[in-house]
Design a protein around this motif. Structure first.
Motif, PDB file in Angstrom:
ATOM      1  N   GLN A  38      42.989  43.155  34.425  1.00 38.17           N
ATOM      2  CA  GLN A  38      42.531  41.966  35.151  1.00 38.17           C
ATOM      3  C   GLN A  38      42.711  42.113  36.654  1.00 38.17           C
ATOM      4  N   THR A  39      43.973  42.173  37.119  1.00 41.12           N
ATOM      5  CA  THR A  39      44.276  42.150  38.543  1.00 41.12           C
ATOM      6  C   THR A  39      44.918  43.472  38.961  1.00 41.12           C
ATOM      7  N   VAL A  40      44.494  43.981  40.111  1.00 33.91           N
ATOM      8  CA  VAL A  40      45.092  45.193  40.677  1.00 33.91           C
ATOM      9  C   VAL A  40      45.550  44.891  42.089  1.00 33.91           C
ATOM     10  N   GLY A  41      46.853  45.022  42.334  1.00 39.27           N
ATOM     11  CA  GLY A  41      47.398  44.843  43.672  1.00 39.27           C
ATOM     12  C   GLY A  41      47.419  46.166  44.419  1.00 39.27           C
ATOM     13  N   ILE A  42      46.991  46.152  45.676  1.00 43.25           N
ATOM     14  CA  ILE A  42      46.832  47.383  46.456  1.00 43.25           C
ATOM     15  C   ILE A  42      47.721  47.345  47.702  1.00 43.25           C
ATOM     16  N   TYR A  43      48.381  48.444  47.983  1.00 42.75           N
ATOM     17  CA  TYR A  43      49.082  48.631  49.263  1.00 42.75           C
ATOM     18  C   TYR A  43      48.721  50.013  49.803  1.00 42.75           C
ATOM     19  N   PRO A  44      48.394  50.103  51.103  1.00 42.31           N
ATOM     20  CA  PRO A  44      48.224  49.026  52.083  1.00 42.31           C
ATOM     21  C   PRO A  44      46.894  48.304  51.881  1.00 42.31           C
ATOM     22  N   THR A  45      46.810  47.095  52.432  1.00 46.70           N
ATOM     23  CA  THR A  45      45.663  46.238  52.168  1.00 46.70           C
ATOM     24  C   THR A  45      44.345  46.864  52.592  1.00 46.70           C
ATOM     25  N   HIS A  46      44.349  47.596  53.704  1.00 44.54           N
ATOM     26  CA  HIS A  46      43.075  48.127  54.208  1.00 44.54           C
ATOM     27  C   HIS A  46      42.485  49.180  53.274  1.00 44.54           C
ATOM     28  N   ARG A  47      43.268  49.686  52.327  1.00 39.62           N
ATOM     29  CA  ARG A  47      42.741  50.702  51.414  1.00 39.62           C
ATOM     30  C   ARG A  47      42.101  50.087  50.164  1.00 39.62           C
ATOM     31  N   LYS A  48      42.053  48.769  50.094  1.00 44.06           N
ATOM     32  CA  LYS A  48      41.338  48.154  48.970  1.00 44.06           C
ATOM     33  C   LYS A  48      39.888  48.629  48.917  1.00 44.06           C
ATOM     34  N   THR A  49      39.257  48.721  50.097  1.00 49.13           N
ATOM     35  CA  THR A  49      37.848  49.119  50.125  1.00 49.13           C
ATOM     36  C   THR A  49      37.641  50.536  49.601  1.00 49.13           C
ATOM     37  N   GLU A  50      38.678  51.323  49.610  1.00 43.90           N
ATOM     38  CA  GLU A  50      38.603  52.716  49.147  1.00 43.90           C
ATOM     39  C   GLU A  50      38.416  52.798  47.636  1.00 43.90           C
ATOM     40  N   VAL A  51      38.937  51.790  46.922  1.00 41.51           N
ATOM     41  CA  VAL A  51      38.945  51.897  45.461  1.00 41.51           C
ATOM     42  C   VAL A  51      38.275  50.720  44.746  1.00 41.51           C
ATOM     43  N   ARG A  52      37.921  49.655  45.460  1.00 42.28           N
ATOM     44  CA  ARG A  52      37.497  48.462  44.746  1.00 42.28           C
ATOM     45  C   ARG A  52      36.214  48.652  43.936  1.00 42.28           C
ATOM     46  N   ASP A  53      35.236  49.406  44.460  1.00 40.91           N
ATOM     47  CA  ASP A  53      34.010  49.634  43.694  1.00 40.91           C
ATOM     48  C   ASP A  53      34.281  50.461  42.445  1.00 40.91           C
ATOM     49  N   ARG A  54      35.143  51.461  42.583  1.00 40.05           N
ATOM     50  CA  ARG A  54      35.487  52.290  41.422  1.00 40.05           C
ATOM     51  C   ARG A  54      36.271  51.466  40.397  1.00 40.05           C
ATOM     52  N   LEU A  55      37.149  50.606  40.873  1.00 38.25           N
ATOM     53  CA  LEU A  55      37.898  49.748  39.951  1.00 38.25           C
ATOM     54  C   LEU A  55      36.946  48.796  39.225  1.00 38.25           C
ATOM     55  N   ALA A  56      35.994  48.227  39.960  1.00 36.06           N
ATOM     56  CA  ALA A  56      35.024  47.334  39.334  1.00 36.06           C
ATOM     57  C   ALA A  56      34.191  48.066  38.290  1.00 36.06           C
ATOM     58  N   THR A  57      33.841  49.317  38.593  1.00 39.71           N
ATOM     59  CA  THR A  57      33.096  50.127  37.631  1.00 39.71           C
ATOM     60  C   THR A  57      33.897  50.341  36.353  1.00 39.71           C
ATOM     61  N   ALA A  58      35.210  50.482  36.504  1.00 38.29           N
ATOM     62  CA  ALA A  58      36.078  50.671  35.342  1.00 38.29           C
ATOM     63  C   ALA A  58      36.238  49.396  34.522  1.00 38.29           C
ATOM     64  N   GLY A  59      35.880  48.250  35.112  1.00 37.12           N
ATOM     65  CA  GLY A  59      35.975  46.990  34.397  1.00 37.12           C
ATOM     66  C   GLY A  59      36.960  45.999  34.977  1.00 37.12           C
ATOM     67  N   VAL A  60      37.631  46.368  36.066  1.00 32.78           N
ATOM     68  CA  VAL A  60      38.615  45.478  36.691  1.00 32.78           C
ATOM     69  C   VAL A  60      37.932  44.227  37.234  1.00 32.78           C
ATOM     70  N   GLN A  61      38.612  43.087  37.141  1.00 36.47           N
ATOM     71  CA  GLN A  61      37.994  41.824  37.528  1.00 36.47           C
ATOM     72  C   GLN A  61      38.498  41.258  38.849  1.00 36.47           C
ATOM     73  N   ARG A  62      39.611  41.800  39.379  1.00 39.69           N
ATOM     74  CA  ARG A  62      40.185  41.183  40.576  1.00 39.69           C
ATOM     75  C   ARG A  62      41.011  42.223  41.320  1.00 39.69           C
TER      76      ARG A  62
END
Length: 473
Positions: A415-439
């Protein structure tokens, strides 16, 4: 208002708890049926369940079908003003009874009762309607459109008939579910959870003291039956009476609910999810930074002592094993802290986790553990995610060479994936969404949600209503 009265217990001399039902504006007491609570097996008794009193026949519109959204919001805002634990006798009673059946301590349950206030303001409710429906017009009536071919149609988000299997891990879920059901003008039956068969009725009693005959209240019933009881569910879970089953629960409960899906009767499932964290090598910039990151990770992992879908169970850390072990030691230390929604010492890990971890400790290379089985926190470092379900403040830490490598461990059940540091969310968010992650959130904020966003990959209110078209084409 009577809600300003002092607390009056509803426990019988036998030690059994009296749990009333609330049926379309009417409080119903009785001791006809006995059940046991989920966690501790505490006995409670309820009135006889009269199924034919729970729904409005399809030959008649629901009481709130034509109530303007603005008036419903007025009612919810006034209700919220009375949902103050210190002044509301019904909530006080619910708190005392919940303490008898819940593994959470008083402080956390009290904080949970206070939480919905930020979501039940006029600004928050109006914002949600605007965000999801573009305003109240689609809920209040038929909105006309003309397509590119000049054909005219009218659409309405029509009020539904809903059965709700409520979540049992947080009293605030009852408050927010009632508000959601009111906003879409639904006819509702709330199946209360055995882990908290109190709060839903407490909120509805508060509403009744304000306006017993309000159409929203006349649209709502809150009752209890044992989940899986075919004599009840075989009647209620049918399209003759209801459109949709809104189900929160564990895997067995959702699987049972899915048995009843058929033409005209849909399942909106908030099924079990697993959350995780991904931490970049920036965490090792200094000892101070590492301590701050360990605290953020611990905060996400211990929400309701890890009895919540948003609570992280796996943490992927970008770095070599020596650095990751430093993080693990600090994380274990921070797991044993009191927080607003977590206790320093929680329930001890169950036997299956103890057996699995003992086997890893002594038999498997590449594994290491910190902490113990005393409820203060346990960290298991492994080369890949463990094959057991971490719970009761048990956190599995996995070293990774890069954040993108961590994406491989995400699934449609994440469901939820917390990322540190915040600016690196953009590095993985599309791949996480592809895997099925919702938040995707910044580390440490898993429990802090923005208003009006999707939940479990959908806008629930959008799914609740029946979208009906009057087409002139």
């Amino acid at each position: 208002m009577s809600t300003a009265a002092t607390y009056a217990p509803t426990a019988l001399k036998t030690g059994k708890i009296r749990v009333p039902h609330f049926v379309r504006g009417r409080l119903v007491w009785g001791e006809d049926t006995e059940y046991l609570s989920r966690d501790f097996g505490v006995p409670f008794v309820t009135p006889r369940l009269e199924l034919d009193e729970l729904f409005v026949p399809r030959t008649s519109p629901g009481p709130a079908f034509d109530a303007p959204v603005a008036e419903i919001i007025d009612f919810l805002v006034e209700t919220a003003q009375h949902l103050t634990l210190e002044k509301n006798a019904y909530l006080q009673e619910s708190l005392e009874m919940t303490l008898r059946v819940s593994a959470l301590p008083r402080r956390i349950i009290e904080n949970t009762f206070r939480r919905p206030g930020q979501f039940l303001t006029r600004e928050a409710l109006e914002y949600r309607i605007e965000r999801i429906f573009g305003g109240p017009e689609l809920l209040d009536g038929w909105v006309e459109h003309t397509d590119p071919n000049g054909r005219v149609s009218r659409v309405r988000a029509f009020p539904p008939r809903l059965v709700h299997m409520l979540a049992g891990n947080s009293p605030s879920a009852a408050m927010t579910s009632i508000a959601d059901a009111a906003l879409v003008k639904a006819v509702n039956v709330f199946k209360m959870p055995s882990a908290d068969p109190f709060t839903t009725v407490a909120v509805l009693r508060t509403m009744a003291d304000i306006a017993r005959d309000h159409p929203v209240l006349q649209s709502m019933s809150a009752v209890y039956w044992r989940g899986g009881d075919a004599h009840v569910e075989g009647v209620l879970y049918r399209s003759q009476y209801f459109d949709k089953l809104v189900a929160w629960g564990g895997g067995d409960a959702i699987a049972n609910a899915a048995r009843y899906v058929g033409p005209g009767f849909q399942l909106i499932s908030f099924d079990p999810k697993v959350s995780m964290s991904i931490i970049g090598r920036e965490a090792f910039a200094s000892e101070e930074t590492l301590r701050e990151v360990a605290e953020l990770a611990a905060a996400d992992a211990t929400i309701f002592n890890q009895d919540a879908c948003v609570a992280a169970r796996h943490v992927c850390v970008e770095g070599d094993v020596d650095d990751v072990d430093r993080f693990c030691a600090l994380l274990c230390e921070r797991l044993g802290s009191d927080r607003a929604f977590a206790s320093a010492v929680g329930p001890k890990p169950p036997a299956d986790i103890r057996e699995a971890v003992d086997g890893l400790r002594f038999l498997e290379p590449g594994y290491r553990t910190w902490g113990d089985y005393d409820g203060r926190g346990l960290v298991v470092r492994s080369p890949e995610p463990v094959d057991f379900h971490p719970t009761n403040k048990t956190v599995n830490v996995v070293p990774v060479a890069s954040m993108l490598d961590a994406v491989a461990f995400a699934t449609v059940a994440t469901q939820t994936v917390g990322i540190y540091p915040t600016h690196r969310k953009t590095e993985v968010r599309d791949r996480l969404a592809t895997a099925g992650v919702q938040r995707v959130v910044k580390l440490g904020s898993a429990f802090t949600g923005s208003i009006g966003n999707p939940h479990d990959a959908m806008y629930p209110l959008h799914r609740f209503v029946n979208w009906v078209v009057d087409d002139d084409a």
